[in-house]
Every structure is written in structure tokens, then in C-alpha cells.
Design a protein around this motif. Structure first.
Motif, mmCIF file in Angstrom:
data_model
loop_
_atom_site.group_PDB
_atom_site.id
_atom_site.type_symbol
_atom_site.label_atom_id
_atom_site.label_comp_id
_atom_site.label_asym_id
_atom_site.label_seq_id
_atom_site.Cartn_x
_atom_site.Cartn_y
_atom_site.Cartn_z
ATOM 1 N N ARG A 316 7.429 -2.037 -11.434
ATOM 2 C CA ARG A 316 8.588 -1.543 -10.673
ATOM 3 C C ARG A 316 8.263 -0.213 -9.996
ATOM 4 N NH1 ARG A 316 12.049 -1.615 -14.428
ATOM 5 N NH2 ARG A 316 13.165 -3.531 -13.848
ATOM 6 N N LEU A 317 7.617 0.687 -10.719
ATOM 7 C CA LEU A 317 7.285 1.987 -10.130
ATOM 8 C C LEU A 317 6.303 1.845 -8.971
ATOM 9 C CD1 LEU A 317 7.040 4.108 -13.394
ATOM 10 C CD2 LEU A 317 8.840 4.207 -11.665
ATOM 11 N N LEU A 318 5.319 0.959 -9.112
ATOM 12 C CA LEU A 318 4.392 0.702 -8.009
ATOM 13 C C LEU A 318 5.118 0.121 -6.798
ATOM 14 C CD1 LEU A 318 1.202 -0.770 -9.743
ATOM 15 C CD2 LEU A 318 1.299 1.278 -8.313
ATOM 16 N N THR A 319 6.059 -0.773 -7.052
ATOM 17 C CA THR A 319 6.808 -1.388 -5.964
ATOM 18 C C THR A 319 7.682 -0.363 -5.249
ATOM 19 O OG1 THR A 319 6.808 -3.513 -7.125
ATOM 20 C CG2 THR A 319 8.429 -3.228 -5.375
ATOM 21 N N LEU A 320 8.369 0.467 -6.009
ATOM 22 C CA LEU A 320 9.206 1.501 -5.403
ATOM 23 C C LEU A 320 8.361 2.496 -4.611
ATOM 24 C CD1 LEU A 320 11.758 2.179 -8.285
ATOM 25 C CD2 LEU A 320 12.219 1.057 -6.090
ATOM 26 N N ASN A 321 7.188 2.810 -5.125
ATOM 27 C CA ASN A 321 6.303 3.719 -4.395
ATOM 28 C C ASN A 321 5.865 3.100 -3.077
ATOM 29 O OD1 ASN A 321 4.545 6.131 -4.161
ATOM 30 N ND2 ASN A 321 2.907 4.616 -4.336
ATOM 31 N N ALA A 322 5.506 1.810 -3.106
ATOM 32 C CA ALA A 322 5.106 1.135 -1.877
ATOM 33 C C ALA A 322 6.267 1.084 -0.890
ATOM 34 C CB ALA A 322 4.605 -0.277 -2.188
ATOM 35 N N ALA A 323 7.469 0.798 -1.386
ATOM 36 C CA ALA A 323 8.642 0.754 -0.513
ATOM 37 C C ALA A 323 8.897 2.116 0.121
ATOM 38 C CB ALA A 323 9.865 0.302 -1.312
ATOM 39 N N HIS A 324 8.777 3.164 -0.683
ATOM 40 C CA HIS A 324 8.954 4.531 -0.173
ATOM 41 C C HIS A 324 7.915 4.836 0.906
ATOM 42 C CE1 HIS A 324 9.503 8.873 -0.118
ATOM 43 N NE2 HIS A 324 8.211 9.022 -0.370
ATOM 44 N N MET A 325 6.667 4.452 0.679
ATOM 45 C CA MET A 325 5.606 4.680 1.666
ATOM 46 C C MET A 325 5.893 3.918 2.962
ATOM 47 S SD MET A 325 3.016 6.661 0.558
ATOM 48 C CE MET A 325 1.503 6.055 1.309
ATOM 49 N N MET A 326 6.324 2.662 2.843
ATOM 50 C CA MET A 326 6.648 1.868 4.037
ATOM 51 C C MET A 326 7.752 2.528 4.845
ATOM 52 S SD MET A 326 6.477 -1.900 2.271
ATOM 53 C CE MET A 326 6.968 -2.859 3.709
ATOM 54 N N ASP A 327 8.724 3.091 4.153
ATOM 55 C CA ASP A 327 9.853 3.732 4.836
ATOM 56 C C ASP A 327 9.462 5.049 5.488
ATOM 57 O OD1 ASP A 327 11.574 1.686 4.039
ATOM 58 O OD2 ASP A 327 12.203 2.753 2.220
ATOM 59 N N THR A 328 8.529 5.774 4.889
ATOM 60 C CA THR A 328 8.244 7.139 5.347
ATOM 61 C C THR A 328 7.025 7.246 6.251
ATOM 62 O OG1 THR A 328 7.044 7.557 3.276
ATOM 63 C CG2 THR A 328 9.364 8.213 3.370
ATOM 64 N N VAL A 329 6.005 6.407 6.025
ATOM 65 C CA VAL A 329 4.794 6.520 6.848
ATOM 66 C C VAL A 329 4.430 5.213 7.554
ATOM 67 C CG1 VAL A 329 3.834 8.384 5.459
ATOM 68 C CG2 VAL A 329 3.266 6.022 4.873
ATOM 69 N N GLY A 330 5.172 4.148 7.275
ATOM 70 C CA GLY A 330 4.946 2.889 7.980
ATOM 71 C C GLY A 330 4.093 1.916 7.201
ATOM 72 N N ASN A 331 4.222 0.636 7.558
ATOM 73 C CA ASN A 331 3.525 -0.437 6.847
ATOM 74 C C ASN A 331 2.012 -0.312 6.925
ATOM 75 O OD1 ASN A 331 6.145 -1.268 6.652
ATOM 76 N ND2 ASN A 331 5.868 -3.211 7.703
ATOM 77 N N LYS A 332 1.502 0.116 8.075
ATOM 78 C CA LYS A 332 0.049 0.186 8.250
ATOM 79 C C LYS A 332 -0.566 1.211 7.312
ATOM 80 C CE LYS A 332 -3.512 0.452 11.820
ATOM 81 N NZ LYS A 332 -3.784 0.595 13.290
ATOM 82 N N VAL A 333 0.045 2.373 7.223
ATOM 83 C CA VAL A 333 -0.474 3.423 6.340
ATOM 84 C C VAL A 333 -0.295 3.024 4.881
ATOM 85 C CG1 VAL A 333 -0.276 5.852 5.683
ATOM 86 C CG2 VAL A 333 -0.029 5.189 8.080
ATOM 87 N N ALA A 334 0.751 2.258 4.604
ATOM 88 C CA ALA A 334 1.059 1.871 3.218
ATOM 89 C C ALA A 334 0.353 0.586 2.799
ATOM 90 C CB ALA A 334 2.568 1.697 3.063
#
Length: 405
Positions: A316-334
Motif C-alpha cells: 500500500r505504501l509503495l502504491t501511494l508513493n507511486a500515485a503521489h509521484m504520478m500526480d506531482t511529477v508525471g507518469n514518465k518520471v514515476a
């Protein structure tokens, strides 16, 4: 990083949770019985009225298109806000459809919202958002190693004012559903171009001449009716040039935009599946006696319960971190974070569900519990949207890149 969701996210989670507890979970058996009755009557591929009724209720309550971010056509939630909602939906395999949040429609709607022309959106996106039709995504092929998408051999060739499509696909999710009205097909349009500029994506109406559903493909003996994962044949299928998405040679660009959110949505639901399996495990162990004492008192089960909780929370923590990254820096960076959770979540789910099956014994592999179905879905997701091995290679390459001069 703050792992707490927003007030809007909390409010919607409470509403989804209530809908799951009060409407969906009490209807699981009814849906199972309806499918059995349809099968006996020769109507196995008929959409379940149980689910259709629930969809109308969810739509009326505004619990609809929750997955679609940054859009006035959906709830406008971020990936981070949507994650707990998708996790809750994951407790029942078909629940995401009730909220119009199920694959492959979610990915196809995101493609059309992001890359579609106004005409394409009018014809296909609007009825998909309204839940009036369903769709399929045709990418994987039986004759090539599709884990390397540059292998895809289906041809998309220009002929005057049309494109002609020829090829064989399989694992086209949703193709068995009679409501499936359109496929997004990936194929090779320019074999002479660069490695990642050879492929295109095109919209193909399900009733176009030359489109054939060859067969439904069972997963661990289950054909997943009435949704289905099918082998498809495209023989000299002609569609207007206006059906091409974004432009020739841009298939990989679209695929990356589509698969990132799709992968993380699967992972969110997998965590919900894992939570349900852990609950079923604990309930069974607390109620069963073997060799003179409750199973819950045996040390081996303490180990498995504890390890399940650790694994689920890590995922869950890994998933939330990935979701946060997608929202803040974009899918490509994440992309590394997305690859990491795509490896972790299905493996965690298959392990926890497997332990739950063991706790239930023979009942665990029957239809007495949903565990067998959950296991099949989780194990399949170690292959869908890219196998574990491909994601591990991607993670390793990015990690090595940090230390190269």
C-alpha cells in the motif's frame, strides 16, 4: 510525505465503503446465481442484471467515473485520492464495473480523453463515460513475445481514405461482452521507421466487417463471462483514416500514457483483494478447531498472519508513493515507482490469497469463498500489463543508470 488523503477523498471513500457494504457485498451470491442460471439457459454471455441495477444506483448517487483525473467528465480525483477508493472496490472482483471504473474501459477512456479528436470523443468517449457501451484493448498477440511490444506483427496499412488491419490478437479483455462496441488496436503501420515509431493505435468498431472473436480464453478454467478475455482475428478490416489515434507511429507514446494509470489501478485493487483474503483467513482460523485447539492458536498461522499484514502495508505504501509521484511529477518520471508496485502488488496478493486458501482447506479452492477467483485474477496480473521480469529489467536499468558516469 503525508499519506492522509484529502477531505474530498475521505468523503468519497466513506460513500464508496457504504455502497460496498450495503449494496454490492450483499449481492455477491445473487450475481453468482444469476450467472449460473444464464449458463443453464444458454445465455452465459448476457450481462448480469444484478450488476446493471447496481450501476444505475451508483450513477444516481454520483459514484461514477471516479478514476478519471483532471476532467470535468469524471470525479477529477488525483491518483492519490483515487487509490483508497479503488482498493475498497478490489474486495469484490466485479465491483469496479459498478462505478464505471473497470478495465479495459478505464484505460480506453483515458486514451480517448487525452488523445482523441472531438469526433472520436463524441462517438466513443461519451457513451463509455455514460456506461452505455463497453470496449476492448487489442495489443497482445499469440504468435510473438508480446512482453516486447516492438514484436507486434499486426499490420495497419494506409489504403486511400482508409486503414486496413490484418492480424491476430489474444487476451483482448472485454471482447466477450455483447456491449463491446469498439476496440483500440495496436499494430505496425511503418516497419521501416525507428524501433518505437513503427506502431500505431486505431479505433475499430466491433461490428466492422472482418472482426472476429475466435474464442474466449479461460483463466484457470474460468472464462470470466460475460466479460471475457478473447482471441481475436482482424482480416482486411477497413476503417476510416479518422479512426487513427494521435498519428502514425505514435502507438508507443499512447501505450505509455495508457498503461501507467492502468497498472496502478490494478495494484490498488490488488491491495483490496489482499485485505479481503486476510480477513477471510483470520475469520476461518478463529472458528476452526484441529487437533484439539483452534487453528488461530498455532504458531505457523501467527507467522502467516503477521507476514500478510506486513506485506499488504508495504504494498500500500509503495502504491501511494507511486500515485503521489504520478500526480506531482508525471507518469514518465514515476515509471520506476509504477514498475516497482506492478511487481510487488500481484506477488503480495497471490501469497496472501494462497495462505487464505490454505486456511480454508478444500473450501478455499471451491466456490464457497471468492478466494479461488481472487487467486486467478491476482496471478494473471503478474503477466498482464507486462510480466514481472520486464518490470524488474526496467527497474534495474534505471537503478544502474544512477551510477554510470
Amino acid at each position: 510525505m503525508n499519506f492522509d488523503t484529502t477531505p474530498r477523498g475521505r468523503e468519497l471513500w466513506a460513500r464508496v465503503d457504504a455502497f460496498m457494504r450495503e449494496r454490492i457485498e450483499p449481492q455477491e451470491q445473487a450475481a453468482r446465481e444469476e450467472l449460473a442460471a444464464n449458463t443453464a439457459a444458454g445465455r452465459r454471455w448476457t450481462p448480469l442484471q444484478t450488476i446493471q441495477n447496481l450501476k444505475q444506483q451508483a450513477k444516481a448517487e454520483g459514484l461514477w467515473n471516479l478514476f478519471l483525473p483532471d476532467s470535468d467528465q469524471g470525479a477529477g480525483l488525483t491518483n492519490f485520492e483515487y487509490a483508497p477508493l479503488a482498493e475498497r472496490m478490489g474486495h469484490v472482483l466485479w465491483a469496479s464495473e459498478v462505478f464505471n471504473c473497470s478495465a479495459p474501459d478505464t484505460g480506453n477512456m483515458e486514451v480517448l480523453a487525452r488523445y482523441g479528436t472531438p469526433a472520436q470523443q463524441e462517438r466513443w468517449l461519451k457513451p463509455l463515460l455514460a456506461g452505455e457501451i463497453r470496449s476492448g484493448f487489442a495489443m497482445t498477440e499469440p504468435e510473438v513475445a508480446s512482453s516486447d511490444a516492438t514484436n507486434i506483427a499486426t499490420r495497419i496499412e494506409r489504403d486511400g481514405d482508409a486503414y486496413v488491419i490484418n492480424g491476430r490478437k489474444w487476451w483482448t479483455s472485454g471482447a466477450g461482452d455483447p456491449r463491446c462496441a469498439v476496440y483500440i488496436v495496436m499494430g505496425r503501420s511503418n516497419p521501416e521507421a525507428g524501433k518505437h515509431e513503427q506502431q500505431s493505435m486505431i479505433l475499430v468498431p466491433a461490428d466492422a466487417p472482418g472482426v472476429k472473436v475466435v474464442r474466449a480464453l479461460p483463466v484457470f478454467g474460468n472464462d470470466d463471462a460475460p466479460h471475457g478475455h478473447c482471441e481475436m482475428l482482424f482480416e482486411n478490416v477497413r476503417v476510416p483514416v479518422e479512426n487513427l489515434l494521435l498519428g502514425e507511429g505514435r502507438g508507443f507514446e499512447i501505450a505509455q500514457g495508457r498503461l501507467g494509470p492502468g497498472r496502478i489501478h490494478h495494484c490498488m485493487r490488488l491491495i483490496g483483494m489482499s485485505e479481503r483474503a486476510l480477513r477471510l483467513m483470520c475469520e476461518r482460523l478463529s472458528s476452526r478447531v484441529a487437533f484439539g485447539k483452534p487453528l488461530a492458536t498455532q504458531g505457523v498461522w501467527h507467522e502467516r498472519i503477521a507476514q500478510s499484514r506486513i506485506l499488504i502495508d508495504q504494498a500500500r505504501l509503495l502504491t501511494l508513493n507511486a500515485a503521489h509521484m504520478m500526480d506531482t511529477v508525471g507518469n514518465k518520471v514515476a515509471k520506476q515507482e509504477i514498475a516497482m508496485i506492478k511487481v510487488v502488488a500481484p506477488n503480495v496478493a497471490t501469497q496472501v490469497i494462497d495462505w487464505a486458501i490454505q486456511a480454508w482447506g478444500g473450501a478455499g479452492v471451491s466456490d464457497v469463498t471468492p478466494l479461488a477467483e481472487l487467486y486467478g485474477a491476482a496471478r494473471t496480473l503478474r503477466l498482464a500489463d507486462g510480466p514481472d521480469e520486464v518490470h524488474r529489467v526496467s527497474i534495474a536499468k534505471q537503478e544502474l543508470g544512477r551510477y554510470r558516469g
